[in-house]
Design a protein around this motif. Structure first.
Motif, PDB file in Angstrom:
ATOM      1  N   GLY A 112       0.839  -1.437  -0.059  1.00  0.00           N
ATOM      2  CA  GLY A 112      -0.168  -0.149   0.052  1.00  0.00           C
ATOM      3  C   GLY A 112       0.849   1.384   0.017  1.00  0.00           C
ATOM      4  O   GLY A 112       2.156   1.241   0.263  1.00  0.00           O
ATOM      5  N   LEU A 113       0.349   2.228  -0.257  1.00  0.00           N
ATOM      6  CA  LEU A 113       0.811   3.510  -0.474  1.00  0.00           C
ATOM      7  C   LEU A 113       1.614   4.159   0.921  1.00  0.00           C
ATOM      8  O   LEU A 113       2.459   4.431   0.867  1.00  0.00           O
ATOM      9  CB  LEU A 113       0.191   4.814  -1.201  1.00  0.00           C
ATOM     10  N   ILE A 114       0.627   4.062   1.773  1.00  0.00           N
ATOM     11  CA  ILE A 114       1.291   4.671   3.067  1.00  0.00           C
ATOM     12  C   ILE A 114       2.567   3.504   3.622  1.00  0.00           C
ATOM     13  O   ILE A 114       3.638   4.189   4.092  1.00  0.00           O
ATOM     14  CB  ILE A 114       0.101   4.412   4.246  1.00  0.00           C
ATOM     15  N   TYR A 115       2.374   2.469   3.826  1.00  0.00           N
ATOM     16  CA  TYR A 115       3.351   1.485   4.035  1.00  0.00           C
ATOM     17  C   TYR A 115       4.818   1.665   3.124  1.00  0.00           C
ATOM     18  O   TYR A 115       5.757   1.752   3.915  1.00  0.00           O
ATOM     19  CB  TYR A 115       3.064  -0.025   3.626  1.00  0.00           C
ATOM     20  N   GLN A 116       4.596   1.759   1.849  1.00  0.00           N
ATOM     21  CA  GLN A 116       5.701   2.082   0.919  1.00  0.00           C
ATOM     22  C   GLN A 116       6.423   3.517   1.371  1.00  0.00           C
ATOM     23  O   GLN A 116       7.544   3.481   1.264  1.00  0.00           O
ATOM     24  CB  GLN A 116       5.183   2.175  -0.419  1.00  0.00           C
ATOM     25  N   LEU A 167      -1.948 -11.428  -3.431  1.00  0.00           N
ATOM     26  CA  LEU A 167      -1.995 -10.498  -2.354  1.00  0.00           C
ATOM     27  C   LEU A 167      -2.753  -9.179  -2.592  1.00  0.00           C
ATOM     28  O   LEU A 167      -2.651  -8.540  -3.461  1.00  0.00           O
ATOM     29  CB  LEU A 167      -0.649 -10.022  -1.920  1.00  0.00           C
ATOM     30  N   ARG A 168      -3.945  -8.841  -1.944  1.00  0.00           N
ATOM     31  CA  ARG A 168      -4.733  -7.549  -1.952  1.00  0.00           C
ATOM     32  C   ARG A 168      -4.013  -6.596  -1.313  1.00  0.00           C
ATOM     33  O   ARG A 168      -3.577  -6.932   0.089  1.00  0.00           O
ATOM     34  CB  ARG A 168      -6.053  -8.171  -1.277  1.00  0.00           C
ATOM     35  N   ARG A 169      -3.768  -5.585  -1.752  1.00  0.00           N
ATOM     36  CA  ARG A 169      -3.155  -4.491  -1.410  1.00  0.00           C
ATOM     37  C   ARG A 169      -4.206  -3.905  -0.123  1.00  0.00           C
ATOM     38  O   ARG A 169      -5.075  -3.518  -0.405  1.00  0.00           O
ATOM     39  CB  ARG A 169      -3.010  -3.195  -2.453  1.00  0.00           C
ATOM     40  N   PRO A 170      -3.269  -3.659   0.977  1.00  0.00           N
ATOM     41  CA  PRO A 170      -3.969  -3.386   2.080  1.00  0.00           C
ATOM     42  C   PRO A 170      -4.034  -1.657   2.006  1.00  0.00           C
ATOM     43  O   PRO A 170      -3.495  -1.019   1.621  1.00  0.00           O
ATOM     44  CB  PRO A 170      -3.123  -3.951   3.171  1.00  0.00           C
ATOM     45  N   ARG A 175       1.394  -5.419   9.462  1.00  0.00           N
ATOM     46  CA  ARG A 175       2.235  -5.671  10.376  1.00  0.00           C
ATOM     47  C   ARG A 175       2.069  -7.034  10.824  1.00  0.00           C
ATOM     48  O   ARG A 175       0.739  -7.681  10.884  1.00  0.00           O
ATOM     49  CB  ARG A 175       1.920  -4.678  11.803  1.00  0.00           C
ATOM     50  N   MET A 176       3.074  -7.719  11.597  1.00  0.00           N
ATOM     51  CA  MET A 176       2.771  -9.073  12.273  1.00  0.00           C
ATOM     52  C   MET A 176       3.737  -9.205  13.125  1.00  0.00           C
ATOM     53  O   MET A 176       5.018  -8.330  13.183  1.00  0.00           O
ATOM     54  CB  MET A 176       2.838 -10.163  11.003  1.00  0.00           C
ATOM     55  N   SER A 177       3.675 -10.305  14.124  1.00  0.00           N
ATOM     56  CA  SER A 177       4.404 -10.327  15.195  1.00  0.00           C
ATOM     57  C   SER A 177       5.855 -11.248  14.454  1.00  0.00           C
ATOM     58  O   SER A 177       5.546 -11.896  13.711  1.00  0.00           O
ATOM     59  CB  SER A 177       3.969 -11.247  16.134  1.00  0.00           C
ATOM     60  N   ARG A 178       6.922 -11.082  15.135  1.00  0.00           N
ATOM     61  CA  ARG A 178       8.233 -11.911  14.732  1.00  0.00           C
ATOM     62  C   ARG A 178       7.905 -13.160  15.354  1.00  0.00           C
ATOM     63  O   ARG A 178       8.359 -14.202  14.126  1.00  0.00           O
ATOM     64  CB  ARG A 178       9.393 -11.494  15.625  1.00  0.00           C
ATOM     65  N   ALA A 179       6.970 -13.516  16.213  1.00  0.00           N
ATOM     66  CA  ALA A 179       6.758 -14.983  16.527  1.00  0.00           C
ATOM     67  C   ALA A 179       6.063 -15.848  15.370  1.00  0.00           C
ATOM     68  O   ALA A 179       6.300 -16.881  15.232  1.00  0.00           O
ATOM     69  CB  ALA A 179       6.086 -15.156  17.841  1.00  0.00           C
ATOM     70  N   ARG A 195       8.424 -23.565  -2.986  1.00  0.00           N
ATOM     71  CA  ARG A 195       9.869 -23.386  -3.487  1.00  0.00           C
ATOM     72  C   ARG A 195      10.149 -22.355  -4.876  1.00  0.00           C
ATOM     73  O   ARG A 195       9.349 -22.798  -5.742  1.00  0.00           O
ATOM     74  CB  ARG A 195      10.335 -24.813  -4.030  1.00  0.00           C
ATOM     75  N   GLY A 196      11.086 -21.646  -4.677  1.00  0.00           N
ATOM     76  CA  GLY A 196      11.252 -20.937  -5.995  1.00  0.00           C
ATOM     77  C   GLY A 196      10.207 -19.749  -6.032  1.00  0.00           C
ATOM     78  O   GLY A 196      10.157 -19.162  -7.062  1.00  0.00           O
ATOM     79  N   GLY A 197       9.448 -19.582  -4.896  1.00  0.00           N
ATOM     80  CA  GLY A 197       8.361 -18.595  -5.278  1.00  0.00           C
ATOM     81  C   GLY A 197       8.570 -17.252  -4.140  1.00  0.00           C
ATOM     82  O   GLY A 197       9.152 -17.654  -3.198  1.00  0.00           O
ATOM     83  N   ILE A 198       7.771 -16.354  -4.234  1.00  0.00           N
ATOM     84  CA  ILE A 198       7.804 -15.366  -3.269  1.00  0.00           C
ATOM     85  C   ILE A 198       6.206 -15.318  -2.697  1.00  0.00           C
ATOM     86  O   ILE A 198       5.432 -15.144  -3.350  1.00  0.00           O
ATOM     87  CB  ILE A 198       7.917 -13.730  -4.120  1.00  0.00           C
ATOM     88  N   VAL A 199       6.389 -15.222  -1.642  1.00  0.00           N
ATOM     89  CA  VAL A 199       5.220 -15.280  -0.679  1.00  0.00           C
ATOM     90  C   VAL A 199       5.001 -14.221   0.407  1.00  0.00           C
ATOM     91  O   VAL A 199       6.157 -13.305   0.787  1.00  0.00           O
ATOM     92  CB  VAL A 199       4.842 -16.819   0.025  1.00  0.00           C
ATOM     93  N   VAL A 200       3.876 -13.860   0.678  1.00  0.00           N
ATOM     94  CA  VAL A 200       3.821 -12.752   1.732  1.00  0.00           C
ATOM     95  C   VAL A 200       3.089 -13.411   3.024  1.00  0.00           C
ATOM     96  O   VAL A 200       2.071 -14.008   2.902  1.00  0.00           O
ATOM     97  CB  VAL A 200       2.843 -11.741   1.435  1.00  0.00           C
ATOM     98  N   PRO A 201       3.954 -13.480   4.219  1.00  0.00           N
ATOM     99  CA  PRO A 201       3.319 -13.748   5.286  1.00  0.00           C
ATOM    100  C   PRO A 201       1.911 -13.070   5.828  1.00  0.00           C
ATOM    101  O   PRO A 201       2.213 -11.823   6.064  1.00  0.00           O
ATOM    102  CB  PRO A 201       4.561 -14.017   6.457  1.00  0.00           C
ATOM    103  N   VAL A 202       1.087 -13.579   6.402  1.00  0.00           N
ATOM    104  CA  VAL A 202      -0.298 -12.914   6.882  1.00  0.00           C
ATOM    105  C   VAL A 202      -0.714 -13.410   8.185  1.00  0.00           C
ATOM    106  O   VAL A 202      -0.743 -14.737   8.336  1.00  0.00           O
ATOM    107  CB  VAL A 202      -1.376 -12.942   5.721  1.00  0.00           C
ATOM    108  N   GLY A 203      -1.227 -12.444   9.153  1.00  0.00           N
ATOM    109  CA  GLY A 203      -1.533 -13.102  10.108  1.00  0.00           C
ATOM    110  C   GLY A 203      -1.368 -12.242  11.504  1.00  0.00           C
ATOM    111  O   GLY A 203      -0.272 -11.510  11.462  1.00  0.00           O
TER     112      GLY A 203
END
Length: 203
Positions: A112-116, A167-170, A175-179, A195-203
């Protein structure tokens, strides 16, 4: 499973070591300064010196099933640390899960624009290197995580991975916890689903 954790003395790295042990895995903790790796005396961890700027002494990693990297740029690190680490793991005979940053390279606008704007202000000088390291890692067959801003907190019960392309742009900065990030890195280390891909952790 025998898991190597690169950056084991860092904030995410320590969580990776602890969580991997809790899951019953054998752990090889890799750190430039092994003395900074803190492990309870009751736990059996193979701690090895691993300096990404010293490839001739970097551990071979031919005795592990997967390597999970949580290295970052610390104060005093010169330029090139992330790219050097990515090259070493790409050349190693082991499957790799690499922790990168949302907002770098191909995910420049995904947060998103704010995050960037926040990313540009906070780590603008490092974005190019983060993008280069991510590129090296994914071309080497790694699963690359483009993680959002990481905070303290427990593991989210709703954690999941989303392919970057889906990924839907928020609206608000994610943010997410390190844990939670550590748990997802280990989930992927165990499964190898992306494998060989780019993923975004969500949660």
């Amino acid at each position: 499973m025998r898991i190597a954790v690169l950056g084991a003395s860092g904030r995410v790295g320590r969580l990776l070591v602890d969580q991997a042990l809790e899951r019953g895995h054998e752990v090889v903790a890799l750190a430039r300064t092994p003395e900074r790796v803190t492990v309870p005396a009751s736990r059996d961890v193979d701690v090895r010196r691993a300096d990404v700027f010293s490839p001739e002494t970097f551990p071979a990693l031919d005795d592990v099933d997967v390597a999970v990297s949580a290295i970052g740029l610390s104060k005093g690190d010169g330029p090139g640390a992330l790219a050097a680490g990515a090259r070493l793991l790409a050349a190693a005979p082991v499957r790799t899960v690499w922790l990168g940053a949302l907002g770098a390279g191909v995910s420049k606008r995904a947060g998103g624009l704010i995050y960037q704007a926040v990313m540009q202000m906070a780590v603008g000088a490092e974005l190019a290197e983060k993008a280069e390291a991510d590129r090296i890692a994914v071309e080497g067959g790694a699963t690359v995580f483009h993680a959002p801003d990481l905070t303290n907190g427990p593991i989210s019960p709703n954690r999941r991975l989303v392919p970057l392309a889906e990924l839907r742009r928020p609206l608000l900065p994610p943010r997410m916890s390190r844990a939670t990030a550590a748990a997802l890195l280990l989930d992927e280390g165990e499964s190898g689903n992306h494998r060989g891909g780019i993923v975004v952790p969500v949660g």
